[in-house]
Write an enzyme that holds these catalytic residues in place. Structure first.
Site, PDB file in Angstrom:
ATOM      1  N   SER A  65      -2.850  -6.678  17.111  1.00  0.00           N
ATOM      2  CA  SER A  65      -1.771  -6.127  16.269  1.00  0.00           C
ATOM      3  C   SER A  65      -1.352  -7.023  15.110  1.00  0.00           C
ATOM      4  O   SER A  65      -0.624  -6.578  14.230  1.00  0.00           O
ATOM      5  CB  SER A  65      -0.547  -5.823  17.117  1.00  0.00           C
ATOM      6  N   LYS A  68      -1.907  -5.655  11.752  1.00  0.00           N
ATOM      7  CA  LYS A  68      -1.059  -4.601  11.178  1.00  0.00           C
ATOM      8  C   LYS A  68      -0.287  -5.065   9.941  1.00  0.00           C
ATOM      9  O   LYS A  68       0.031  -4.262   9.065  1.00  0.00           O
ATOM     10  CB  LYS A  68      -0.088  -4.073  12.240  1.00  0.00           C
ATOM     11  N   TYR A 193      -9.830   1.138  12.700  1.00  0.00           N
ATOM     12  CA  TYR A 193      -8.691   0.487  13.358  1.00  0.00           C
ATOM     13  C   TYR A 193      -9.150  -0.499  14.440  1.00  0.00           C
ATOM     14  O   TYR A 193      -8.660  -1.621  14.524  1.00  0.00           O
ATOM     15  CB  TYR A 193      -7.773   1.552  13.963  1.00  0.00           C
ATOM     16  N   TYR A 245       7.281  -6.175  18.650  1.00  0.00           N
ATOM     17  CA  TYR A 245       7.483  -4.879  19.314  1.00  0.00           C
ATOM     18  C   TYR A 245       8.950  -4.730  19.745  1.00  0.00           C
ATOM     19  O   TYR A 245       9.844  -5.140  19.015  1.00  0.00           O
ATOM     20  CB  TYR A 245       6.554  -4.721  20.539  1.00  0.00           C
ATOM     21  N   VAL A 263      -2.051  -8.457  21.272  1.00  0.00           N
ATOM     22  CA  VAL A 263      -2.290  -8.518  22.723  1.00  0.00           C
ATOM     23  C   VAL A 263      -3.415  -9.481  23.139  1.00  0.00           C
ATOM     24  O   VAL A 263      -3.651  -9.670  24.318  1.00  0.00           O
ATOM     25  CB  VAL A 263      -2.557  -7.123  23.346  1.00  0.00           C
TER      26      VAL A 263
END
Ligand code: GLN
Length: 309
Positions: A65, A68, A193, A245, A263
């Site tokens: 992530s 992102k 992705y 998050y 992660v």
């Protein structure tokens, strides 16, 4: 500002090492399970000292992530701020990163922010490129520019493993495609992705990316503009509000600097105008954040009074 030394970083790593015994390495992407839970590393990049590091800095891991924040910057450069934020919101969710729940309750449907999976998938859809390889090529180019490391590539074992097991992300995509939030073919988007999540880096690479963002989007050595300043600011703000998050509020109180986790156990953090920081430790808490990584950042931030607030 003289901030730290490698001896101090070594001490900080030692202090946080016991926390690598807590938590669990991610296994919902099967290839991630192979990570060594004992590894712990930190790298700090500043203009004054260049890159200082301690612990297992030779370890490589995938961005997951953390990617992102980079795809968000690229999508805004490609599609423009207004278009990107017509498809993805700017608010924290309070839900897990892979939650589907709010997609249906929001009317019209729109992911709440670009740091959750739904939002990140919409963002990658907006990056220019007719094929997944074209999109990923442009993402890699940005990463090469920010790290000054053109040897960075994709870990295909992790990418394939995620592509095969990405049932929830597929569901998110098909739901959003139905609602007109995704233009491209879903399988093509998922391929892009999963590859962006599988870009393989080390802590030093994270620290240098953090330094470019801290330096308002400019290369810390040449001052060449890589990302426009207003986009670097948008990215840093999302790191504060949504980067960890549904633990972003607690992190903002305890560590008090922008950060984005993945992660794989990596966390990219920074102090505006001062430094970029990369940490790595694979075992995660139930929200998907590296336990020892957070501890290390917390101790580092409090020792050097880095709070941005
Ligand atoms: N590739 C991962 C996923 O989509 C990234 C998630 C994460 O790092 N939180 O599930």
């Amino acid at each position: 500002m003289k901030c730290t030394t490698e001896q101090e970083l070594v001490k900080l790593v030692k202090r946080s090492k016991p926390f690598t015994k807590d938590g669990k390495v991610a296994d919902y992407i099967p290839a991630l399970e192979k990570a060594d839970p004992d590894k712990l590393a930190i790298a700090v990049y500043s203009k004054e000292d260049g890159c200082l590091s301690a612990g297992d800095v030779g370890e490589t891991f995938t961005l997951q992530s953390i990617s992102k924040i980079l795809t968000l910057a690229l999508a805004i450069m490609d599609a423009g701020e207004d278009h990107v934020f017509s498809r993805v919101g700017k608010e924290p969710t309070g839900d897990p990163f892979n939650s589907i729940a709010k997609l249906e309750s929001q009317v019209p449907s729109k992911p709440l922010n670009p740091m959750i999976n739904a939002g990140a998938l919409v963002v990658t859809d907006l990056i220019h490129g007719e094929t997944s390889d074209e999109k990923v090529g442009r993402i890699l180019q940005l990463i090469h520019d920010m790290t000054n490391n053109s040897s960075i590539g994709i870990n295909y074992e992790v990418a394939d493993s995620e592509f095969e097991s990405a049932h929830l992300n597929r569901a998110l995509c098909y739901f959003m495609k139905q609602h007109g939030l995704i233009d491209n073919d879903v399988e093509m988007l998922l391929e892009a992705y999963t590859k962006q999540c599988s870009v393989e880096v080390n802590c030093k690479d994270l620290a240098r990316i953090g330094m470019v963002l801290a330096n308002e989007g400019r290369d810390p050595e040449t001052e060449r503009k890589i990302i426009p300043r207003y986009i670097a600011r948008i990215v840093k703000t999302f790191m504060v509000t949504c980067g960890m998050y549904n633990a972003s509020g607690e992190f903002a109180i305890n560590v008090a600097i922008p950060a984005k986790s993945g992660v794989s156990g990596g966390i990219l953090s920074l102090v505006p105008n001062q430094m970029g920081i990369g940490v790595y430790s694979p075992p995660l808490d139930p929200k998907g954040n590296s336990i020892a990584g957070i501890k290390l950042l917390e101790n580092f931030s409090s020792q050097y009074e880095l709070s941005i607030f």
